[in-house]
Design an enzyme around this catalytic site. Structure first.
Site, PDB file in Angstrom:
ATOM      1  N   SER A  21       0.835  -1.202   0.000  1.00  0.00           N
ATOM      2  CA  SER A  21       0.000   0.000   0.000  1.00  0.00           C
ATOM      3  C   SER A  21       0.878   1.263   0.000  1.00  0.00           C
ATOM      4  O   SER A  21       1.671   1.465  -0.925  1.00  0.00           O
ATOM      5  CB  SER A  21      -0.949  -0.040   1.199  1.00  0.00           C
ATOM      6  OG  SER A  21      -1.901   0.989   1.156  1.00  0.00           O
TER       7      SER A  21
ATOM      8  N   ASP B 113       4.264  24.027  -0.246  1.00  0.00           N
ATOM      9  CA  ASP B 113       5.720  23.885  -0.333  1.00  0.00           C
ATOM     10  C   ASP B 113       6.146  22.455   0.005  1.00  0.00           C
ATOM     11  O   ASP B 113       6.754  22.194   1.040  1.00  0.00           O
ATOM     12  CB  ASP B 113       6.393  24.894   0.604  1.00  0.00           C
ATOM     13  CG  ASP B 113       7.903  24.878   0.470  1.00  0.00           C
ATOM     14  OD1 ASP B 113       8.398  24.456  -0.588  1.00  0.00           O
ATOM     15  OD2 ASP B 113       8.588  25.276   1.435  1.00  0.00           O
TER      16      ASP B 113
ATOM     17  N   HIS C  58      -7.236  -5.382  -1.251  1.00  0.00           N
ATOM     18  CA  HIS C  58      -6.065  -4.626  -0.818  1.00  0.00           C
ATOM     19  C   HIS C  58      -5.226  -5.389   0.213  1.00  0.00           C
ATOM     20  O   HIS C  58      -4.024  -5.141   0.347  1.00  0.00           O
ATOM     21  CB  HIS C  58      -6.535  -3.299  -0.222  1.00  0.00           C
ATOM     22  CG  HIS C  58      -5.451  -2.296  -0.023  1.00  0.00           C
ATOM     23  ND1 HIS C  58      -4.746  -1.725  -1.064  1.00  0.00           N
ATOM     24  CD2 HIS C  58      -4.938  -1.753   1.111  1.00  0.00           C
ATOM     25  CE1 HIS C  58      -3.861  -0.878  -0.586  1.00  0.00           C
ATOM     26  NE2 HIS C  58      -3.950  -0.870   0.725  1.00  0.00           N
TER      27      HIS C  58
END
Length: 421
Positions: free
Chosen positions: A134, A343, A396
């Site tokens: 993952s 940023d 998953h």
């Protein structure tokens, strides 16, 4: 190991990073074994604490000494908690501190560990193999971008990162994963049609300030929907959710058992980094600005009043969670600053990935609720030499469900034991 808070050296300070080395106790000679670093899913979760040699660890220990890393900010690696983060100072100082807990810093921590741990005179020449599950797979792609010279081979399960060429792909990611979440909801109600008539949401709607749990969290219609995070995308998750809903009421009130279980499923008190950084893991030079908002298809009260199935959500993180969950409330201001910050340094080097020479093999889950298949394929097209096993056999959690099978197949793929066709 003591490592810099900021590997660039611009911001002073150090943190501790903890890693555990596993060697199979029945091996008489482990000197010839290579090293395998496991990168845990998340963000914000420590490596598992194994109690036995089972699953993928059992299989991997045949070939490797295994390094289990508590990624910075988790477990024993100077953890970020609802108690420790406010001690960093103002919300602005907390947000600045959080900027150093993404995949780029995790990879640079790993490189320090590799250089200190893996023998230079061994068969791998001081390099190691990595396995990422993952978010750990996202870290693998960052590793290939920042320090491929430290790698023998890369194995990824359910973790090809999306949108690596975008400044911030959070909006695109969640638009697509919402569709997959909807599909999983429909499957759940097909399996358990008795749960469609959702009395729970109607009960919660009668309490505008929410129903308090033993931990001081608020169960509201919207926070109730978060139960899908722990269930809809995993094997046996439908059953877990159904059995929880069975216990919801004690007479006409929510039961103590249900509220206690709700607390245990919501791990924001022990692992707040998931909520604090979840959208920012997709940012490279742009702000996420809380891209995840409820679509009308997820209006729980409207759906319940109309007699329609209430849609549970998936991995999405919402700003109101810093109001509904007690442990997150002190972190709200810092979270808002992080969400508005543009940023963010680059996590991926597309040019370097297109010139990649490190063998890479992935288990790519076609029906993955957390990592969109189509966006993952866009990224895979940029990683030279990648070999994918694309399957809908697993969700998953495939590495937990069938770790021996998946690990062995990926290792054979990456080493040429399964030939190209």
């Amino acid at each position: 190991m003591r490592v810099p808070l900021d590997h660039s050296g611009r911001v002073p300070g150090t943190i501790d990073v903890f890693f555990r080395e596993l060697v199979h106790r029945n091996r008489k000679d482990d000197k010839g074994l290579g090293y395998l670093l496991f990168l845990q899913g998340g963000p914000g979760f420590e490596a598992a604490r194994p109690t036995e040699a089972s699953g993928w660890i059992k299989q991997a220990s045949v070939y490797f000494r295994i390094i289990l890393l508590d990624q910075r900010g988790t477990g024993r690696s100077t953890p970020i908690t609802p108690d420790s983060l406010p001690r960093r100072g103002s919300p602005e100082e907390q947000a600045q501190y959080l900027k150093f807990f993404r995949a780029d810093s995790i990879v640079r921590d790993a490189e320090m560990i590799r250089r200190a741990t893996v023998p230079q005179n061994g068969s791998s020449g001081g390099r190691w193999s990595i396995l990422g599950q993952s978010f750990g797979g996202f870290c693998c792609a960052t590793y290939l971008s920042l320090a491929p010279e430290g790698l023998v081979e890369v194995l990824i399960t359910g973790g090809i990162p999306p949108g690596i060429a975008q400044p911030c792909c959070a909006d695109d990611v969640y638009r697509r994963t919402y569709r997959r979440v909807m599909q999983q909801n429909h499957k759940f109600y097909q399996r358990f049609p008795m749960d469609v008539e959702n009395r729970i949401v109607k009960c919660l709607a009668e309490h505008p300030d929410g129903v308090l749990t033993p931990m001081g969290n608020k169960v509201t219609p919207r926070s109730f929907q978060l139960l899908g995070l722990q269930t809809l995308g995993f094997s046996h998750g439908f059953e877990r959710l159904h059995y929880l809903l069975e216990t919801a009421f004690d007479g006409d009130m929510l039961s103590h058992k249900f509220k206690k279980e709700f607390d245990s499923w919501m791990s924001w008190d022990t692992n707040p980094l998931y909520a604090l950084l979840h959208e920012s893991i997709y940012c490279q030079g742009a702000a996420s600005n809380w891209e995840t908002e409820f679509a009308k298809d997820f209006d729980a009260v409207a759906l319940a009043n109309a007699g329609q199935p209430v849609m549970f959500t998936g991995e999405m993180v919402f700003p109101w969670m810093f109001e509904d969950f007690a442990a997150l409330r002190p972190l709200k201001e810092a979270a808002e600053i992080v969400a508005g910050d543009a940023d963010w340094p680059a996590l991926y080097d597309v040019r370097r990935l297109e010139e990649n020479s490190v063998p890479v093999a992935t288990a790519t889950y076609y029906e993955d609720m957390f990592v969109d298949f189509e966006l993952g394929q866009q990224t895979a097209s940029h990683i030279k030499g990648i070999r994918q096993w694309i399957t809908n056999e697993y969700l998953h959690c495939g590495i937990r469900e069938a770790g021996v099978t998946i690990f062995e197949k990926l290792l054979n793929m990456v080493r040429g034991g399964i030939l190209l066709r």
